[in-house]
Structure formats: C-alpha cells, structure tokens
Scaffold this motif. Structure first.
Motif, PDB file in Angstrom:
ATOM      1  N   LEU A 159       0.857  -1.181   0.000  1.00 17.95           N
ATOM      2  CA  LEU A 159       0.000   0.000   0.000  1.00 17.95           C
ATOM      3  C   LEU A 159       0.896   1.235   0.000  1.00 17.95           C
ATOM      4  O   LEU A 159       1.653   1.469   0.943  1.00 17.95           O
ATOM      5  N   VAL A 160       0.817   2.004  -1.094  1.00 23.25           N
ATOM      6  CA  VAL A 160       1.624   3.218  -1.263  1.00 23.25           C
ATOM      7  C   VAL A 160       0.682   4.418  -1.285  1.00 23.25           C
ATOM      8  O   VAL A 160      -0.285   4.449  -2.052  1.00 23.25           O
ATOM      9  N   PHE A 161       0.969   5.399  -0.445  1.00 24.49           N
ATOM     10  CA  PHE A 161       0.147   6.599  -0.295  1.00 24.49           C
ATOM     11  C   PHE A 161       0.884   7.772  -0.939  1.00 24.49           C
ATOM     12  O   PHE A 161       2.093   7.928  -0.749  1.00 24.49           O
ATOM     13  N   MET A 162       0.161   8.604  -1.700  1.00 25.22           N
ATOM     14  CA  MET A 162       0.796   9.733  -2.389  1.00 25.22           C
ATOM     15  C   MET A 162      -0.021  11.011  -2.233  1.00 25.22           C
ATOM     16  O   MET A 162      -1.246  10.987  -2.334  1.00 25.22           O
ATOM     17  N   GLY A 163       0.681  12.113  -2.007  1.00 23.27           N
ATOM     18  CA  GLY A 163       0.067  13.430  -1.973  1.00 23.27           C
ATOM     19  C   GLY A 163       1.159  14.461  -2.191  1.00 23.27           C
ATOM     20  O   GLY A 163       2.346  14.133  -2.185  1.00 23.27           O
ATOM     21  N   HIS A 164       0.788  15.715  -2.352  1.00 25.01           N
ATOM     22  CA  HIS A 164       1.790  16.712  -2.725  1.00 25.01           C
ATOM     23  C   HIS A 164       2.587  17.239  -1.530  1.00 25.01           C
ATOM     24  O   HIS A 164       3.809  17.208  -1.522  1.00 25.01           O
ATOM     25  N   ARG A 165       1.910  17.753  -0.511  1.00 24.50           N
ATOM     26  CA  ARG A 165       2.614  18.376   0.620  1.00 24.50           C
ATOM     27  C   ARG A 165       3.040  17.312   1.626  1.00 24.50           C
ATOM     28  O   ARG A 165       2.225  16.507   2.071  1.00 24.50           O
ATOM     29  N   PRO A 166       4.314  17.306   2.033  1.00 21.49           N
ATOM     30  CA  PRO A 166       4.816  16.213   2.866  1.00 21.49           C
ATOM     31  C   PRO A 166       4.445  16.333   4.340  1.00 21.49           C
ATOM     32  O   PRO A 166       4.156  17.416   4.844  1.00 21.49           O
ATOM     33  N   MET A 167       4.481  15.177   4.993  1.00 24.65           N
ATOM     34  CA  MET A 167       4.333  15.140   6.445  1.00 24.65           C
ATOM     35  C   MET A 167       5.695  15.253   7.129  1.00 24.65           C
ATOM     36  O   MET A 167       5.776  15.745   8.257  1.00 24.65           O
ATOM     37  N   TYR A 168       6.735  14.779   6.456  1.00 27.54           N
ATOM     38  CA  TYR A 168       8.079  14.800   7.037  1.00 27.54           C
ATOM     39  C   TYR A 168       9.067  15.406   6.063  1.00 27.54           C
ATOM     40  O   TYR A 168       9.266  14.887   4.961  1.00 27.54           O
ATOM     41  N   THR A 169       9.662  16.521   6.444  1.00 27.83           N
ATOM     42  CA  THR A 169      10.737  17.136   5.672  1.00 27.83           C
ATOM     43  C   THR A 169      11.594  17.949   6.630  1.00 27.83           C
ATOM     44  O   THR A 169      11.066  18.587   7.554  1.00 27.83           O
ATOM     45  N   SER A 170      12.893  17.911   6.431  1.00 22.72           N
ATOM     46  CA  SER A 170      13.808  18.718   7.247  1.00 22.72           C
ATOM     47  C   SER A 170      13.840  20.168   6.781  1.00 22.72           C
ATOM     48  O   SER A 170      14.409  21.024   7.447  1.00 22.72           O
ATOM     49  N   LEU A 189      -2.723   6.506   7.864  1.00 22.75           N
ATOM     50  CA  LEU A 189      -1.617   5.747   7.266  1.00 22.75           C
ATOM     51  C   LEU A 189      -1.169   4.641   8.214  1.00 22.75           C
ATOM     52  O   LEU A 189      -0.939   3.504   7.803  1.00 22.75           O
ATOM     53  N   PHE A 190      -1.061   4.987   9.489  1.00 22.86           N
ATOM     54  CA  PHE A 190      -0.608   4.030  10.501  1.00 22.86           C
ATOM     55  C   PHE A 190      -1.629   2.909  10.697  1.00 22.86           C
ATOM     56  O   PHE A 190      -1.287   1.723  10.700  1.00 22.86           O
ATOM     57  N   GLU A 191      -2.887   3.290  10.816  1.00 28.06           N
ATOM     58  CA  GLU A 191      -3.952   2.300  11.061  1.00 28.06           C
ATOM     59  C   GLU A 191      -4.107   1.322   9.900  1.00 28.06           C
ATOM     60  O   GLU A 191      -4.455   0.156  10.107  1.00 28.06           O
ATOM     61  N   ASN A 192      -3.850   1.790   8.693  1.00 27.62           N
ATOM     62  CA  ASN A 192      -4.028   0.938   7.500  1.00 27.62           C
ATOM     63  C   ASN A 192      -2.716   0.340   7.013  1.00 27.62           C
ATOM     64  O   ASN A 192      -2.635  -0.146   5.895  1.00 27.62           O
ATOM     65  N   THR A 193      -1.705   0.366   7.862  1.00 26.67           N
ATOM     66  CA  THR A 193      -0.380  -0.213   7.585  1.00 26.67           C
ATOM     67  C   THR A 193       0.151   0.149   6.195  1.00 26.67           C
ATOM     68  O   THR A 193       0.531  -0.708   5.410  1.00 26.67           O
ATOM     69  N   VAL A 194       0.148   1.468   5.918  1.00 20.85           N
ATOM     70  CA  VAL A 194       0.759   1.966   4.681  1.00 20.85           C
ATOM     71  C   VAL A 194       2.255   1.653   4.715  1.00 20.85           C
ATOM     72  O   VAL A 194       2.931   1.904   5.712  1.00 20.85           O
ATOM     73  N   ASP A 195       2.765   1.095   3.627  1.00 20.83           N
ATOM     74  CA  ASP A 195       4.185   0.734   3.566  1.00 20.83           C
ATOM     75  C   ASP A 195       5.074   1.922   3.246  1.00 20.83           C
ATOM     76  O   ASP A 195       6.138   2.091   3.832  1.00 20.83           O
ATOM     77  N   LEU A 196       4.613   2.743   2.289  1.00 18.93           N
ATOM     78  CA  LEU A 196       5.447   3.838   1.789  1.00 18.93           C
ATOM     79  C   LEU A 196       4.565   5.037   1.483  1.00 18.93           C
ATOM     80  O   LEU A 196       3.523   4.897   0.833  1.00 18.93           O
ATOM     81  N   ALA A 197       4.976   6.217   1.959  1.00 20.32           N
ATOM     82  CA  ALA A 197       4.260   7.464   1.674  1.00 20.32           C
ATOM     83  C   ALA A 197       5.189   8.375   0.879  1.00 20.32           C
ATOM     84  O   ALA A 197       6.304   8.665   1.322  1.00 20.32           O
ATOM     85  N   LEU A 198       4.732   8.812  -0.295  1.00 15.95           N
ATOM     86  CA  LEU A 198       5.548   9.619  -1.202  1.00 15.95           C
ATOM     87  C   LEU A 198       4.931  11.009  -1.375  1.00 15.95           C
ATOM     88  O   LEU A 198       3.719  11.140  -1.579  1.00 15.95           O
ATOM     89  N   PHE A 199       5.782  12.036  -1.312  1.00 17.56           N
ATOM     90  CA  PHE A 199       5.322  13.417  -1.406  1.00 17.56           C
ATOM     91  C   PHE A 199       6.279  14.242  -2.256  1.00 17.56           C
ATOM     92  O   PHE A 199       7.421  13.833  -2.495  1.00 17.56           O
ATOM     93  N   GLY A 200       5.812  15.424  -2.689  1.00 22.95           N
ATOM     94  CA  GLY A 200       6.642  16.365  -3.439  1.00 22.95           C
ATOM     95  C   GLY A 200       6.786  17.656  -2.657  1.00 22.95           C
ATOM     96  O   GLY A 200       7.132  17.657  -1.492  1.00 22.95           O
ATOM     97  N   HIS A 201       6.524  18.789  -3.326  1.00 21.15           N
ATOM     98  CA  HIS A 201       6.441  20.136  -2.745  1.00 21.15           C
ATOM     99  C   HIS A 201       7.802  20.711  -2.354  1.00 21.15           C
ATOM    100  O   HIS A 201       8.127  21.828  -2.734  1.00 21.15           O
ATOM    101  N   VAL A 202       8.582  19.977  -1.592  1.00 18.88           N
ATOM    102  CA  VAL A 202       9.950  20.409  -1.260  1.00 18.88           C
ATOM    103  C   VAL A 202      10.873  19.876  -2.346  1.00 18.88           C
ATOM    104  O   VAL A 202      10.813  18.692  -2.688  1.00 18.88           O
ATOM    105  N   HIS A 203      11.743  20.754  -2.891  1.00 21.98           N
ATOM    106  CA  HIS A 203      12.497  20.408  -4.103  1.00 21.98           C
ATOM    107  C   HIS A 203      13.838  19.750  -3.782  1.00 21.98           C
ATOM    108  O   HIS A 203      14.899  20.267  -4.106  1.00 21.98           O
ATOM    109  N   ASN A 204      13.758  18.617  -3.127  1.00 24.97           N
ATOM    110  CA  ASN A 204      14.928  17.771  -2.915  1.00 24.97           C
ATOM    111  C   ASN A 204      14.456  16.367  -2.573  1.00 24.97           C
ATOM    112  O   ASN A 204      13.255  16.068  -2.705  1.00 24.97           O
ATOM    113  N   TYR A 205      15.378  15.509  -2.157  1.00 23.24           N
ATOM    114  CA  TYR A 205      15.053  14.117  -1.833  1.00 23.24           C
ATOM    115  C   TYR A 205      15.351  13.875  -0.365  1.00 23.24           C
ATOM    116  O   TYR A 205      16.393  14.305   0.139  1.00 23.24           O
ATOM    117  N   GLU A 206      14.427  13.200   0.314  1.00 22.40           N
ATOM    118  CA  GLU A 206      14.661  12.861   1.718  1.00 22.40           C
ATOM    119  C   GLU A 206      13.917  11.567   2.052  1.00 22.40           C
ATOM    120  O   GLU A 206      12.775  11.369   1.633  1.00 22.40           O
TER     121      GLU A 206
END
Length: 300
Positions: A159-170, A189-206
C-alpha cells in the motif's frame, strides 16, 4: 510587498532540471524498464500561461504516449485566493485546477475531487489532494479511510500513499509542513499499515526511518549489499520519502536533519521502484549521471 500573480510572468522559463529528468525517464521507457510514471503535483508550473502547458505536454510526450502517466494535484495547479482550496494563496495563477483536470483526466469520482486509487500488480496506490479538504469527516477523509481499509493485502500486499505536501521534511521553508494535515491524516496511514508514503512540494530528496508522530518506530538494517532494508513482516510504521527533485530549482538539504531523517540529497533525479509480492525495491537515480545515490527496500 509580496509579488502579485501578474508579476510572476517575468520568471517563467524551462525549469532547470526538467530536460535532464525527462530525458533520463525516456531512456528507461526505451529500455522497457517502466510500466508507469507518477508525478505528484506541481506538474508544469504554467500558473495561467497555456503556452507553458503546451511546452510541458510536448516535453513529456515521449514518456506519456507510451506508459501511463499518473498525477496528483499540487498547489501550483489548484490554490487561489477566494477559491475553495485549503490554502488561500495565488500559487495557481488563477487556474484553480481546470487545465490540470483537462490535461490529466485521472480516475476520480467527479470534477474537482482529484483523489483516486489504482492497482498495478502487487501495489495499491492511494492518491490524494493535499489542496482539498482532508479534515476529519470531510468527503476526502472518508474516501481515504474507506479506500485504504478496503485493500485486500493478500492479493495486493503493498500500500503506497501519495500526496503533494509532505508530512516529514527537514526543510523549514515556505510552510513545508501543515500540522493540521499531519494530525488528521497520519493516523490513517498508521492504522491501515501503509508501507510507503511519497510526497513532493519540497524540491529535494529525503527518506525517513519507519516513522509515526515524529518518532522512529523502527530502523532499517543493511543487507549483504549494504542496502537499507525495512522489515514490514513486523510492521511498525510507514516509510516516508520526499521526491520533489524532478525539475524546479532545488532546495538545499538541511545539514541538521531530524532524528527520523536518514538520507537527504539535493540533486535532480527521480525515484525508481520495482515491486514483487515480497519486496519493494527503490532507488533514487540522478538524472545527469544516471547514478543511484540512494537505495532502500521494504520486505514482507
């Protein structure tokens, strides 16, 4: 005084990393290496200039004409003052999602409800809009809850979750994180045991550890090849990755990452994923040298 939407016309140009990234992805398509592409918001940065949409659509045609090109909506497609966007900013230049939905008709339930899910092989993708109401009991929230709960994990283990604005970014700039969004949606995400959450918005990789409520619930272990491996047989929390490094001017990576931040790279590129029933293998590929700068895997 801040700029008005009209002032932004002076800044329109080909985004600096766009050409190298689409060239690299096109070569993956030529090698029969790809089944689909996901572009998670801030699609063309046209912000009201249709000529830029034309340029962008031509730019991606060697890829989008041959594999599915799936998208999520971002602030530069939807947000505008006095619209129904969550964020009342001039970011879309008055587009309010109309060109986006015209050019990229995703399998959504209705106009201006740009959330949907699809399944490909062993992966279920839940794609949401961070720009539309996601608050608890909203229409989109109820849809997310129902969609993720309905996945048959025997048939579709990932289960992969995707949206634009991230929940975690430094990154601390331009209101990178919305605590209200995190408070409302992260528990789903936690309750449904999401494996990977992918986001954009911040212009780098983390990339993060298995993280929930700002705490590492588990750390990956390096396999024999030195690849960080997350064991989701004993599920602890989702892995989050920001992958906003595909074209627009890069944001510098923070030297002082939070405790949950394991990898930070500020280079143009894309995330390449390969899924089997038992493994989800991911690689951050730089677009200019095609070098793999980060790799990780999640196992079941």
């Amino acid at each position: 005084m801040g700029k008005t939407p009209l002032d932004a016309s002076e800044e329109h140009y080909i985004q600096p990393g766009a050409l190298s990234v689409i060239k690299a992805i096109a070569s993956e398509v030529d090698s029969n290496n790809l089944n689909s592409v996901f572009h998670i918001g801030d699609i063309s940065y046209a912000t009201g200039f249709l000529a830029e949409w034309d340029f962008f659509m031509n730019l991606i045609s060697p890829v989008a004409s041959r594999v599915s090109y799936m998208t999520a909506i971002g602030n530069h497609e939807r947000d505008y003052v006095s619209s129904s966007s969550v964020y009342q900013t001039p970011d879309s230049g008055g587009e309010c999602g109309v060109p986006y939905e015209t050019y990229f008709p995703m399998p959504t339930s209705a106009k201006d409800k740009p959330w949907y899910s699809i399944e490909q092989a062993s992966v279920h993708f839940t794609v949401i809009s961070t720009e539309h109401d996601w608050s608890i009991n909203s229409q989109q929230y109820e849809w997310m809850k129902k969609d993720m709960a309905s996945v048959n994990r025997q048939h579709t283990p990932w289960l992969v979750f995707m949206g634009h604005r991230p929940m975690y970014t430094s990154n601390q700039g331009f209101s990178s994180k919305d605590q209200n969004f995190i408070k409302a949606v992260e528990p789903l995400l936690f309750e449904n045991t999401v494996d990977l959450a992918l986001f954009g918005h911040v212009h780098n990789y983390e990339r993060t550890c298995s993280v929930y409520q700002n705490k590492c619930k588990a750390m990956p272990i390096k396999d024999q090849k030195g690849v960080d491996t997350y064991d989701n047989k004993n599920y602890s929390a989702p892995v989050h990755a920001v992958i906003g490094m595909a074209g627009f001017t890069l944001d510098k990576s923070s030297n002082n990452g939070e405790s949950w931040s394991l990898k930070r790279i500020s280079e143009f590129g894309y995330l390449r994923a390969h899924a089997t029933k038992n493994d989800l293998n991911l690689e951050f590929v730089t677009s200019d040298t095609r070098e793999v700068k980060d790799s990780f895997r999640i196992t079941k």
